[in-house]
Motif scaffolding. Structure first.
Motif, PDB file in Angstrom:
ATOM      1  N   VAL A 348       0.812  -1.106  -0.044  1.00 36.75           N
ATOM      2  CA  VAL A 348       0.082  -0.005  -0.137  1.00 36.75           C
ATOM      3  C   VAL A 348       0.852   1.424   0.093  1.00 36.75           C
ATOM      4  CG1 VAL A 348      -1.828   1.339   1.406  1.00 36.75           C
ATOM      5  CG2 VAL A 348      -1.830  -1.068   1.159  1.00 36.75           C
ATOM      6  N   ALA A 349       0.899   2.099  -1.142  1.00 32.48           N
ATOM      7  CA  ALA A 349       1.571   3.051  -1.183  1.00 32.48           C
ATOM      8  C   ALA A 349       1.476   4.195  -0.029  1.00 32.48           C
ATOM      9  CB  ALA A 349       1.378   3.911  -2.530  1.00 32.48           C
ATOM     10  N   ALA A 350       2.490   4.714   0.615  1.00 29.39           N
ATOM     11  CA  ALA A 350       2.581   5.789   1.657  1.00 29.39           C
ATOM     12  C   ALA A 350       3.051   6.975   1.098  1.00 29.39           C
ATOM     13  CB  ALA A 350       3.448   5.174   2.816  1.00 29.39           C
ATOM     14  N   ALA A 351       3.996   6.822   0.043  1.00 36.47           N
ATOM     15  CA  ALA A 351       4.580   8.243  -0.539  1.00 36.47           C
ATOM     16  C   ALA A 351       4.926   8.036  -1.870  1.00 36.47           C
ATOM     17  CB  ALA A 351       5.756   8.652   0.214  1.00 36.47           C
ATOM     18  N   LYS A 352       4.676   8.703  -2.769  1.00 40.05           N
ATOM     19  CA  LYS A 352       5.179   8.826  -4.236  1.00 40.05           C
ATOM     20  C   LYS A 352       5.724  10.167  -4.388  1.00 40.05           C
ATOM     21  CE  LYS A 352       1.499   5.708  -5.926  1.00 40.05           C
ATOM     22  NZ  LYS A 352       0.167   5.286  -6.625  1.00 40.05           N
ATOM     23  N   LYS A 353       6.763   9.863  -5.375  1.00 41.38           N
ATOM     24  CA  LYS A 353       7.670  11.144  -5.781  1.00 41.38           C
ATOM     25  C   LYS A 353       7.916  11.888  -4.522  1.00 41.38           C
ATOM     26  CE  LYS A 353       5.828  11.216 -10.429  1.00 41.38           C
ATOM     27  NZ  LYS A 353       4.986  12.141 -11.497  1.00 41.38           N
ATOM     28  N   GLY A 354       8.540  11.290  -3.370  1.00 42.57           N
ATOM     29  CA  GLY A 354       8.802  12.065  -2.241  1.00 42.57           C
ATOM     30  C   GLY A 354       7.858  12.752  -1.322  1.00 42.57           C
ATOM     31  N   MET A 355       6.552  12.393  -1.646  1.00 40.80           N
ATOM     32  CA  MET A 355       5.609  13.248  -0.792  1.00 40.80           C
ATOM     33  C   MET A 355       4.378  11.973  -0.542  1.00 40.80           C
ATOM     34  SD  MET A 355       4.918  16.623  -3.289  1.00 40.80           S
ATOM     35  CE  MET A 355       4.529  15.615  -4.584  1.00 40.80           C
ATOM     36  N   GLY A 356       3.794  12.495   0.519  1.00 44.77           N
ATOM     37  CA  GLY A 356       2.842  11.535   1.206  1.00 44.77           C
ATOM     38  C   GLY A 356       1.580  11.549  -0.026  1.00 44.77           C
ATOM     39  N   CYS A 357       1.030  10.441  -0.217  1.00 44.08           N
ATOM     40  CA  CYS A 357      -0.133  10.144  -1.129  1.00 44.08           C
ATOM     41  C   CYS A 357      -1.440   9.706  -0.789  1.00 44.08           C
ATOM     42  CB  CYS A 357       0.732   9.351  -2.471  1.00 44.08           C
ATOM     43  SG  CYS A 357       0.961   7.554  -1.929  1.00 44.08           S
ATOM     44  N   GLN A 358      -1.713   9.693   0.552  1.00 43.73           N
ATOM     45  CA  GLN A 358      -2.768   9.171   0.943  1.00 43.73           C
ATOM     46  C   GLN A 358      -3.797  10.234   1.647  1.00 43.73           C
ATOM     47  OE1 GLN A 358      -4.070   6.338   0.604  1.00 43.73           O
ATOM     48  NE2 GLN A 358      -2.294   4.915  -0.207  1.00 43.73           N
ATOM     49  N   ASP A 359      -5.144  10.051   1.457  1.00 50.37           N
ATOM     50  CA  ASP A 359      -5.953  10.538   2.380  1.00 50.37           C
ATOM     51  C   ASP A 359      -6.124  10.077   3.753  1.00 50.37           C
ATOM     52  OD1 ASP A 359      -7.741   8.493   1.730  1.00 50.37           O
ATOM     53  OD2 ASP A 359      -8.726   9.364   0.393  1.00 50.37           O
ATOM     54  N   ALA A 360      -6.944  10.610   4.417  1.00 51.98           N
ATOM     55  CA  ALA A 360      -7.344  10.179   5.996  1.00 51.98           C
ATOM     56  C   ALA A 360      -7.601   8.580   6.077  1.00 51.98           C
ATOM     57  CB  ALA A 360      -8.471  11.106   6.331  1.00 51.98           C
ATOM     58  N   LYS A 361      -8.344   8.085   4.840  1.00 49.22           N
ATOM     59  CA  LYS A 361      -8.741   6.908   4.950  1.00 49.22           C
ATOM     60  C   LYS A 361      -7.679   5.773   4.569  1.00 49.22           C
ATOM     61  CE  LYS A 361     -12.298   3.683   2.728  1.00 49.22           C
ATOM     62  NZ  LYS A 361     -12.989   3.617   1.654  1.00 49.22           N
ATOM     63  N   GLY A 362      -6.836   6.401   3.613  1.00 48.91           N
ATOM     64  CA  GLY A 362      -5.622   5.853   3.435  1.00 48.91           C
ATOM     65  C   GLY A 362      -4.732   5.620   4.206  1.00 48.91           C
ATOM     66  N   GLU A 363      -4.487   6.730   5.064  1.00 50.04           N
ATOM     67  CA  GLU A 363      -3.597   6.727   6.358  1.00 50.04           C
ATOM     68  C   GLU A 363      -3.995   5.760   7.656  1.00 50.04           C
ATOM     69  OE1 GLU A 363      -3.159  10.829   7.238  1.00 50.04           O
ATOM     70  OE2 GLU A 363      -2.021  11.299   5.598  1.00 50.04           O
ATOM     71  N   ALA A 364      -5.282   5.466   7.638  1.00 50.76           N
ATOM     72  CA  ALA A 364      -5.747   4.713   8.690  1.00 50.76           C
ATOM     73  C   ALA A 364      -5.559   3.153   8.191  1.00 50.76           C
ATOM     74  CB  ALA A 364      -7.241   4.984   8.839  1.00 50.76           C
ATOM     75  N   ARG A 365      -5.476   3.001   6.777  1.00 53.95           N
ATOM     76  CA  ARG A 365      -5.246   1.820   6.476  1.00 53.95           C
ATOM     77  C   ARG A 365      -3.939   1.742   6.727  1.00 53.95           C
ATOM     78  NH1 ARG A 365      -5.594  -0.326   0.217  1.00 53.95           N
ATOM     79  NH2 ARG A 365      -5.019  -2.582   0.435  1.00 53.95           N
ATOM     80  N   LEU A 366      -2.768   2.443   6.539  1.00 55.80           N
ATOM     81  CA  LEU A 366      -1.573   2.245   6.633  1.00 55.80           C
ATOM     82  C   LEU A 366      -0.983   1.772   8.063  1.00 55.80           C
ATOM     83  CD1 LEU A 366      -0.113   5.026   4.368  1.00 55.80           C
ATOM     84  CD2 LEU A 366       0.230   2.468   4.150  1.00 55.80           C
ATOM     85  N   ARG A 367      -1.858   2.475   9.098  1.00 53.79           N
ATOM     86  CA  ARG A 367      -1.642   2.397  10.572  1.00 53.79           C
ATOM     87  C   ARG A 367      -2.045   1.029  10.818  1.00 53.79           C
ATOM     88  NH1 ARG A 367      -3.508   7.861  10.482  1.00 53.79           N
ATOM     89  NH2 ARG A 367      -5.355   7.381  11.064  1.00 53.79           N
ATOM     90  N   LYS A 368      -3.172   0.746  10.126  1.00 56.04           N
ATOM     91  CA  LYS A 368      -3.569  -0.770  10.517  1.00 56.04           C
ATOM     92  C   LYS A 368      -2.345  -1.826  10.239  1.00 56.04           C
ATOM     93  CE  LYS A 368      -7.536  -3.551   9.960  1.00 56.04           C
ATOM     94  NZ  LYS A 368      -8.705  -4.030   9.455  1.00 56.04           N
ATOM     95  N   ILE A 369      -1.919  -1.533   9.119  1.00 52.36           N
ATOM     96  CA  ILE A 369      -0.849  -2.546   8.662  1.00 52.36           C
ATOM     97  C   ILE A 369       0.683  -2.504   9.742  1.00 52.36           C
ATOM     98  CG2 ILE A 369       1.075  -2.933   6.991  1.00 52.36           C
ATOM     99  CD1 ILE A 369      -1.096  -1.810   4.911  1.00 52.36           C
ATOM    100  N   ALA A 370       0.921  -1.198  10.066  1.00 48.50           N
ATOM    101  CA  ALA A 370       1.841  -0.778  10.914  1.00 48.50           C
ATOM    102  C   ALA A 370       1.675  -1.327  12.335  1.00 48.50           C
ATOM    103  CB  ALA A 370       2.211   0.667  10.914  1.00 48.50           C
ATOM    104  N   ALA A 371       0.533  -1.835  12.647  1.00 51.21           N
ATOM    105  CA  ALA A 371       0.093  -2.225  13.995  1.00 51.21           C
ATOM    106  C   ALA A 371       0.268  -3.830  14.189  1.00 51.21           C
ATOM    107  CB  ALA A 371      -1.238  -2.084  14.395  1.00 51.21           C
ATOM    108  N   LYS A 372       0.557  -4.483  12.789  1.00 53.01           N
ATOM    109  CA  LYS A 372       0.593  -5.833  12.872  1.00 53.01           C
ATOM    110  C   LYS A 372       1.875  -6.270  13.439  1.00 53.01           C
ATOM    111  CE  LYS A 372      -0.176  -7.505   8.551  1.00 53.01           C
ATOM    112  NZ  LYS A 372      -0.047  -7.600   7.141  1.00 53.01           N
ATOM    113  N   LYS A 373       2.026  -7.653  13.921  1.00 58.09           N
ATOM    114  CA  LYS A 373       3.426  -8.072  14.313  1.00 58.09           C
ATOM    115  C   LYS A 373       4.273  -8.104  13.383  1.00 58.09           C
ATOM    116  CE  LYS A 373       1.812  -8.578  18.543  1.00 58.09           C
ATOM    117  NZ  LYS A 373       2.557  -7.534  19.509  1.00 58.09           N
ATOM    118  N   GLU A 374       3.945  -8.402  11.899  1.00 61.76           N
ATOM    119  CA  GLU A 374       4.750  -8.454  10.803  1.00 61.76           C
ATOM    120  C   GLU A 374       4.266  -7.744   9.826  1.00 61.76           C
ATOM    121  OE1 GLU A 374       6.393 -12.321  10.052  1.00 61.76           O
ATOM    122  OE2 GLU A 374       6.996 -13.164  12.004  1.00 61.76           O
ATOM    123  N   PHE A 375       5.108  -7.171   9.083  1.00 65.64           N
ATOM    124  CA  PHE A 375       4.793  -6.250   8.017  1.00 65.64           C
ATOM    125  C   PHE A 375       5.843  -6.237   6.961  1.00 65.64           C
ATOM    126  CE2 PHE A 375       5.082  -3.171  11.216  1.00 65.64           C
ATOM    127  CZ  PHE A 375       5.975  -2.385  10.596  1.00 65.64           C
TER     128      PHE A 375
END
Length: 409
Positions: A348-375
């Motif tokens: 799941v993209a977090a940054a493209k061309k050196g800049m953030g690329c997610q809206d609030a919904k996408g950032e919530a999805r990234l936080r859910k991934i980062a909360a996993k025991k392995e990613f």
């Protein structure tokens, strides 16, 4: 994984023609009496090679084992935990020599056929009066059983929370050979080895020149690609013994490919187990850097990110902080164009061309991934074909608590 490669139970005793035993000598300073010494013995002469720490401060057992491996042969390894026998000067070298002499007498072999490994507190002389009886005890109780293998894996633990073993059987035509190993390591884990001891045994017959070459290659892709805290130990050692009891000699290209795959499988298992057991960690992260100008640049960026305390603390807080990742990449000393960098978590993209690329919904999805025991984290520099993969961890408050003192080792 090749269909000819089958995972089997056990560690250093999985291969035929090997015995092991553990003893409780009282080397460890605190807690109840625990296994803290073991022997791993080949019943016949074996080819032997090793890879050792890159730290300029090398422990006495590293110095002595390198010397004993000059002829490419060994019969036994003696390992102890609770005392690293590092920064102990000439007395430390003599103590390591006395350990190998004691093993040689107990087994009826030459002292230069014995390798030695130590792990634990640095700067303290070995308590030889405790160690000598343990060597005799272990020599008298050598067995080829899975229980003996497990006891040996437990005996080399320091801050480890679990023993680490892996083993495989490899089919070559109508015959098979086995390869297995044990390792310890949880802290002072960084690329170019880790604070780790590892012994690998195989019943294949492997020429020392090829065994040395392939162990170096596999180590560079496994144990040299893990990091917990960025520190490099004085005692890091990976030893491999090949005794040929299976009657399979590794000669042809197909046999070498099969052996390399099996060795890589064992080392990869043990490397991942070390990272997963990292001191004060709660997450394992598979970091891939691609698109670098060179493989060396990819490793520089990977190490900078994997060892960044800010990045690791963000991961501990389930924060997919791509800005800290880009910052670490920027000071890695590699070619970098920040406007080309892409960063993704589990695809799941977090940054493209050196800049953030997610809206609030996408950032919530990234936080859910980062909360996993392995990613997984992918950093694409878009500059070339260089690529590197590392296993790393987060960094929690527990790491500080565990490392306030070495007296518990």
């Amino acid at each position: 994984m090749s269909k000819n490669l089958k995972r089997i139970p056990g560690g250093v005793n999985a291969a035929r023609g090997y015995l092991s035993a553990a003893a409780a000598c009282g080397i460890k300073r605190t807690g109840p009496l625990r296994f803290d010494l073991c022997l791993v013995v080949s019943e016949v002469p074996a080819t032997a090679v090793g890879v050792f720490t890159t730290n300029l401060v090398k422990a006495a057992p590293v110095i002595l084992s390198r010397r004993h491996l000059e002829d490419g042969k060994a019969r036994a390894v003696v390992l102890n935990s609770g005392n690293a026998n590092a920064c102990t000067g000439t007395p430390g070298i003599r103590a390591a020599e006395q350990m190998t002499n004691a093993v040689a007498v107990a087994l009826g072999i030459d002292a230069d056929e014995v390798l030695v490994c130590s792990t634990g507190r640095i700067g303290v002389q070995l308590p030889l009066p405790k160690i000598f009886p343990g060597i005799v005890m272990a020599a008298d109780s050598l067995k080829a059983s899975p229980a003996a293998s497990m006891a040996s894996a437990k005996s080399i633990m320091t801050s480890d929370s679990v023993p680490k073993q892996s083993a495989y059987e490899v089919s070559v035509g109508r015959k098979s050979f086995r390869i297995g190993g044990m390792a310890k390591g949880a802290g002072m884990i960084s690329p170019n080895m880790a604070t780790m001891l590892c012994v690998i045994t195989t019943d294949a017959g492997v020429p020392s020149s090829y065994l040395r070459k392939i162990l170096g290659e596999v180590t560079s892709k496994t144990f040299n690609c893990i990091t917990v805290d960025g520190d490099c130990s004085t005692n890091d050692t990976v030893l491999t013994l090949a005794n040929g009891v299976s009657k399979i000699a590794i000669r042809t290209a197909a046999e070498k490919k099969a052996f390399a795959e099996a060795l890589h499988a064992v080392c990869a298992d043990l490397a991942r187990a070390i990272v997963a057991d990292g001191e004060g960690t709660s997450r394992v992260i598979e970091l891939t850097v691609k698109g670098a100008k060179s493989e060396a640049d990819a490793h520089r960026v990977g190490r900078a990110i994997a060892n960044s305390q800010l990045v690791k603390c963000a991961w501990a807080g389930s924060d997919p902080n791509w800005g800290r990742i880009l910052d670490a990449a920027g000071y890695a000393g590699a070619f970098l164009d920040p406007d080309k960098v892409e960063i993704a978590y589990d695809g799941v993209a977090a940054a493209k061309k050196g800049m953030g690329c997610q809206d609030a919904k996408g950032e919530a999805r990234l936080r859910k991934i980062a909360a996993k025991k392995e990613f997984s984290v992918l950093v694409d520099l878009h500059l070339g074909k260089g690529e590197a993969r590392l296993l790393t961890t987060d960094l929690t408050e527990d790491y500080v608590r565990l490392n306030l003192s070495e007296f518990s080792l």
